[in-house]
Design a protein around this motif. Structure first.
Motif, PDB file in Angstrom:
ATOM      1  N   PRO A 191      58.205  68.573  28.515  1.00 32.98           N
ATOM      2  CA  PRO A 191      57.729  67.830  27.343  1.00 32.98           C
ATOM      3  C   PRO A 191      58.555  66.601  27.008  1.00 32.98           C
ATOM      4  O   PRO A 191      58.064  65.681  26.368  1.00 32.98           O
ATOM      5  N   GLU A 192      59.810  66.579  27.451  1.00 33.77           N
ATOM      6  CA  GLU A 192      60.637  65.402  27.159  1.00 33.77           C
ATOM      7  C   GLU A 192      60.298  64.243  28.092  1.00 33.77           C
ATOM      8  O   GLU A 192      60.631  63.091  27.815  1.00 33.77           O
ATOM      9  N   LYS A 193      59.612  64.532  29.223  1.00 33.63           N
ATOM     10  CA  LYS A 193      59.236  63.488  30.183  1.00 33.63           C
ATOM     11  C   LYS A 193      57.810  63.034  29.882  1.00 33.63           C
ATOM     12  O   LYS A 193      56.850  63.495  30.473  1.00 33.63           O
ATOM     13  N   CYS A 194      57.670  62.176  28.927  1.00 34.15           N
ATOM     14  CA  CYS A 194      56.320  61.766  28.513  1.00 34.15           C
ATOM     15  C   CYS A 194      56.200  60.251  28.442  1.00 34.15           C
ATOM     16  O   CYS A 194      55.338  59.725  27.763  1.00 34.15           O
ATOM     17  N   CYS A 195      57.081  59.543  29.136  1.00 39.59           N
ATOM     18  CA  CYS A 195      57.053  58.080  29.136  1.00 39.59           C
ATOM     19  C   CYS A 195      56.493  57.605  30.471  1.00 39.59           C
ATOM     20  O   CYS A 195      57.043  57.914  31.534  1.00 39.59           O
ATOM     21  N   LEU A 196      55.374  56.895  30.423  1.00 34.14           N
ATOM     22  CA  LEU A 196      54.696  56.470  31.633  1.00 34.14           C
ATOM     23  C   LEU A 196      54.528  54.954  31.592  1.00 34.14           C
ATOM     24  O   LEU A 196      53.905  54.413  30.678  1.00 34.14           O
ATOM     25  N   HIS A 197      55.116  54.280  32.581  1.00 33.14           N
ATOM     26  CA  HIS A 197      55.094  52.817  32.627  1.00 33.14           C
ATOM     27  C   HIS A 197      55.585  52.217  31.307  1.00 33.14           C
ATOM     28  O   HIS A 197      55.018  51.241  30.799  1.00 33.14           O
ATOM     29  N   GLY A 198      56.626  52.814  30.758  1.00 38.04           N
ATOM     30  CA  GLY A 198      57.228  52.297  29.536  1.00 38.04           C
ATOM     31  C   GLY A 198      56.493  52.669  28.262  1.00 38.04           C
ATOM     32  O   GLY A 198      56.882  52.231  27.171  1.00 38.04           O
ATOM     33  N   LYS A 200      42.518  50.682  24.295  1.00 38.51           N
ATOM     34  CA  LYS A 200      42.853  49.749  25.376  1.00 38.51           C
ATOM     35  C   LYS A 200      42.815  50.487  26.709  1.00 38.51           C
ATOM     36  O   LYS A 200      42.847  51.720  26.757  1.00 38.51           O
ATOM     37  N   LEU A 201      42.761  49.725  27.770  1.00 41.80           N
ATOM     38  CA  LEU A 201      42.784  50.298  29.107  1.00 41.80           C
ATOM     39  C   LEU A 201      44.234  50.514  29.530  1.00 41.80           C
ATOM     40  O   LEU A 201      45.081  49.647  29.312  1.00 41.80           O
ATOM     41  N   PHE A 202      44.511  51.660  30.138  1.00 43.04           N
ATOM     42  CA  PHE A 202      45.849  51.888  30.695  1.00 43.04           C
ATOM     43  C   PHE A 202      45.856  51.255  32.083  1.00 43.04           C
ATOM     44  O   PHE A 202      45.778  51.924  33.111  1.00 43.04           O
ATOM     45  N   ALA A 203      45.949  49.931  32.095  1.00 42.54           N
ATOM     46  CA  ALA A 203      45.764  49.158  33.328  1.00 42.54           C
ATOM     47  C   ALA A 203      46.771  49.527  34.409  1.00 42.54           C
ATOM     48  O   ALA A 203      46.463  49.490  35.608  1.00 42.54           O
ATOM     49  N   GLU A 204      47.984  49.895  33.996  1.00 41.84           N
ATOM     50  CA  GLU A 204      49.029  50.194  34.991  1.00 41.84           C
ATOM     51  C   GLU A 204      48.624  51.359  35.906  1.00 41.84           C
ATOM     52  O   GLU A 204      48.953  51.375  37.100  1.00 41.84           O
ATOM     53  N   LEU A 205      47.905  52.341  35.363  1.00 39.27           N
ATOM     54  CA  LEU A 205      47.482  53.472  36.196  1.00 39.27           C
ATOM     55  C   LEU A 205      46.403  53.047  37.200  1.00 39.27           C
ATOM     56  O   LEU A 205      46.352  53.550  38.325  1.00 39.27           O
ATOM     57  N   TYR A 206      45.537  52.123  36.805  1.00 40.88           N
ATOM     58  CA  TYR A 206      44.552  51.589  37.745  1.00 40.88           C
ATOM     59  C   TYR A 206      45.248  50.768  38.831  1.00 40.88           C
ATOM     60  O   TYR A 206      44.861  50.813  40.007  1.00 40.88           O
ATOM     61  N   GLN A 207      46.278  50.028  38.436  1.00 38.09           N
ATOM     62  CA  GLN A 207      47.043  49.274  39.431  1.00 38.09           C
ATOM     63  C   GLN A 207      47.710  50.225  40.422  1.00 38.09           C
ATOM     64  O   GLN A 207      47.773  49.940  41.622  1.00 38.09           O
ATOM     65  N   ASP A 208      48.194  51.375  39.908  1.00 40.75           N
ATOM     66  CA  ASP A 208      48.772  52.391  40.800  1.00 40.75           C
ATOM     67  C   ASP A 208      47.729  52.856  41.802  1.00 40.75           C
ATOM     68  O   ASP A 208      48.017  53.002  42.999  1.00 40.75           O
ATOM     69  N   MET A 209      46.498  53.098  41.324  1.00 41.12           N
ATOM     70  CA  MET A 209      45.443  53.554  42.234  1.00 41.12           C
ATOM     71  C   MET A 209      45.165  52.507  43.311  1.00 41.12           C
ATOM     72  O   MET A 209      45.004  52.837  44.491  1.00 41.12           O
ATOM     73  N   LEU A 210      45.128  51.249  42.909  1.00 40.95           N
ATOM     74  CA  LEU A 210      44.857  50.179  43.867  1.00 40.95           C
ATOM     75  C   LEU A 210      45.988  50.012  44.874  1.00 40.95           C
ATOM     76  O   LEU A 210      45.761  49.761  46.057  1.00 40.95           O
ATOM     77  N   PHE A 247      43.628  42.989  33.531  1.00 39.36           N
ATOM     78  CA  PHE A 247      44.325  42.906  34.813  1.00 39.36           C
ATOM     79  C   PHE A 247      44.763  41.478  35.142  1.00 39.36           C
ATOM     80  O   PHE A 247      44.211  40.509  34.616  1.00 39.36           O
ATOM     81  N   SER A 248      45.737  41.407  36.021  1.00 39.50           N
ATOM     82  CA  SER A 248      46.159  40.112  36.553  1.00 39.50           C
ATOM     83  C   SER A 248      45.055  39.570  37.455  1.00 39.50           C
ATOM     84  O   SER A 248      44.136  40.309  37.849  1.00 39.50           O
ATOM     85  N   ALA A 249      45.138  38.307  37.791  1.00 36.76           N
ATOM     86  CA  ALA A 249      44.116  37.685  38.639  1.00 36.76           C
ATOM     87  C   ALA A 249      44.018  38.390  39.985  1.00 36.76           C
ATOM     88  O   ALA A 249      42.920  38.615  40.509  1.00 36.76           O
ATOM     89  N   ASP A 250      45.179  38.775  40.572  1.00 39.32           N
ATOM     90  CA  ASP A 250      45.171  39.438  41.882  1.00 39.32           C
ATOM     91  C   ASP A 250      44.480  40.786  41.823  1.00 39.32           C
ATOM     92  O   ASP A 250      43.646  41.120  42.674  1.00 39.32           O
ATOM     93  N   HIS A 251      44.822  41.593  40.824  1.00 35.61           N
ATOM     94  CA  HIS A 251      44.195  42.916  40.711  1.00 35.61           C
ATOM     95  C   HIS A 251      42.721  42.785  40.329  1.00 35.61           C
ATOM     96  O   HIS A 251      41.899  43.612  40.738  1.00 35.61           O
TER      97      HIS A 251
END
Length: 345
Positions: free
Chosen positions: A202-209, A270-280, A308-312
């Motif tokens: 439970p203490e590990k609940c920080c994802l992409h900051g 909002k979209l958790f864009a970082e997780l989609y970037q991880d998938m890509l 997302f960024s232009a590249d993603h």
């Protein structure tokens, strides 16, 4: 309004009316709507079908001729009952239209009794079903279309002082506080993976900051119910919530996100864009499968892509153009454990 139509039919100086005449009075948008309105008038005993086989030949059929049921009935016995209703229940309108009162009677009488003898109960808010049971001893009464129509006619809905119960979701709440971040997850497997890892650590609940305070399983279209997410934040969490969304990277998943936002305009989603970037970034593109089920492709993706960024953004467009997809299950247990920096030992 249904009552207006009933009064119009009952005021006609005739005994019978044809289906064509009904169509001209009703002005329905389509056949299904016409059939529903005609059947409501039959159920309310305003009209009665004439001739068993005298139908229009459509499926489901409607009769071509109806008797207007106002000709010989003496409604004067209702007048004294109407006069003794609670004064807020449109007594004058019912005295002028006793047939309308006859149709409303089973709804109006218990309501009148409550207002006259137990009006103090309205000071205390109840759920819709609780309020319905307390007045009519039928917890589903306020879901009934006829009851809704009567309540609207009486203009008393707000006074009934009930709330709509928020849609229950499967959730896992790590901590309850005034300011919370809740991750909405489209698929059950991914939600359970998050829940298992966060329960274990439970203490590990920080994802992409981002610190997560709860994870919620969206259950497909259930999460797109109008106001459902906002009601969950207001009534279940009682907190100011930042919602993050994570789903499949395909047309349906993108459309789900757009529909969730549209259904909850007051919620902060909002979209958790970082997780989609991880998938890509973490998947082998040459091993990706084709979208198997037929999906609606003419969707507005501007809101989704804006995170997302232009590249993603280009990567996502190329992925979909090739009819490929990435399910959120690509972020599997060991990958998520690494992202959460959870030591599995």
């Amino acid at each position: 309004m249904k009552e207006d139509l009933s009064q119009k039919l009952l005021s006609l100086k005739k005994t019978f009316i044809t289906l064509n005449e009904l169509e001209n009075i009703v002005l329905a948008n389509n056949y299904d709507e016409l059939r529903a309105i005609v059947n409501e008038q039959i159920a309310d005993e305003v009209i009665m079908a004439v001739g068993k086989k005298n139908t229009n030949g459509l499926i489901p059929p409607l009769h071509l001729k109806y008797r207007i049921c106002n000709t010989a009935e003496d409604l004067s016995p209702y007048f004294d009952e109407i006069r003794h209703l609670h004064p807020d229940l449109k007594i004058s309108e019912y005295l002028a239209n006793p047939h309308l009162y006859k149709m409303h009677r089973h709804i109006v009488l218990p309501l009148s009794d409550m207002l006259k003898t137990r009006s103090e109960t309205l000071r205390h808010k109840m759920s819709k079903n609780e309020r319905a049971y307390s007045i009519w001893h039928d917890e589903k009464m306020l879901d009934d279309s006829k009851a809704k129509s009567v309540i609207a006619f009486l203009e008393i809905a707000e006074r009934l002082n009930y709330y709509l119960t928020p849609e229950p979701f499967f959730d896992f709440v790590l901590r309850s506080q005034k300011e919370m971040t809740v991750l909405i997850i489209e698929n059950k497997d991914t939600w359970f993976t998050f829940r298992k890892l966060l329960t274990k650590n439970p203490e590990k609940c920080c994802l992409h900051g981002t610190q997560l305070d709860a994870v919620l399983y969206g259950e497909g279209n259930k999460v797109t119910k109008p106001g459902g997410i906002q009601a969950y934040a207001d009534n279940v969490l009682s907190a100011n919530v930042q919602f993050l969304y994570f789903g499949d990277l395909d047309f349906t998943g993108i459309d789900l996100f757009s529909r969730v936002c549209k259904a909850n305009p007051g919620a902060n989603i909002k979209l958790f864009a970082e997780l989609y970037q991880d998938m890509l970034d973490l998947t082998e593109w040459d091993q990706l499968g084709q979208i198997r089920k037929k999906q609606k492709t003419d969707i507005n993706m501007n809101g989704f892509l804006s995170f997302f960024s232009a590249d993603h953004m280009i990567m996502i467009q190329e992925l979909l153009k090739a009819n490929k997809y990435i399910p959120q299950e690509a972020i599997n247990y060991p990958i998520l454990a690494t992202l959460l920096q959870v030591n599995e030992g």
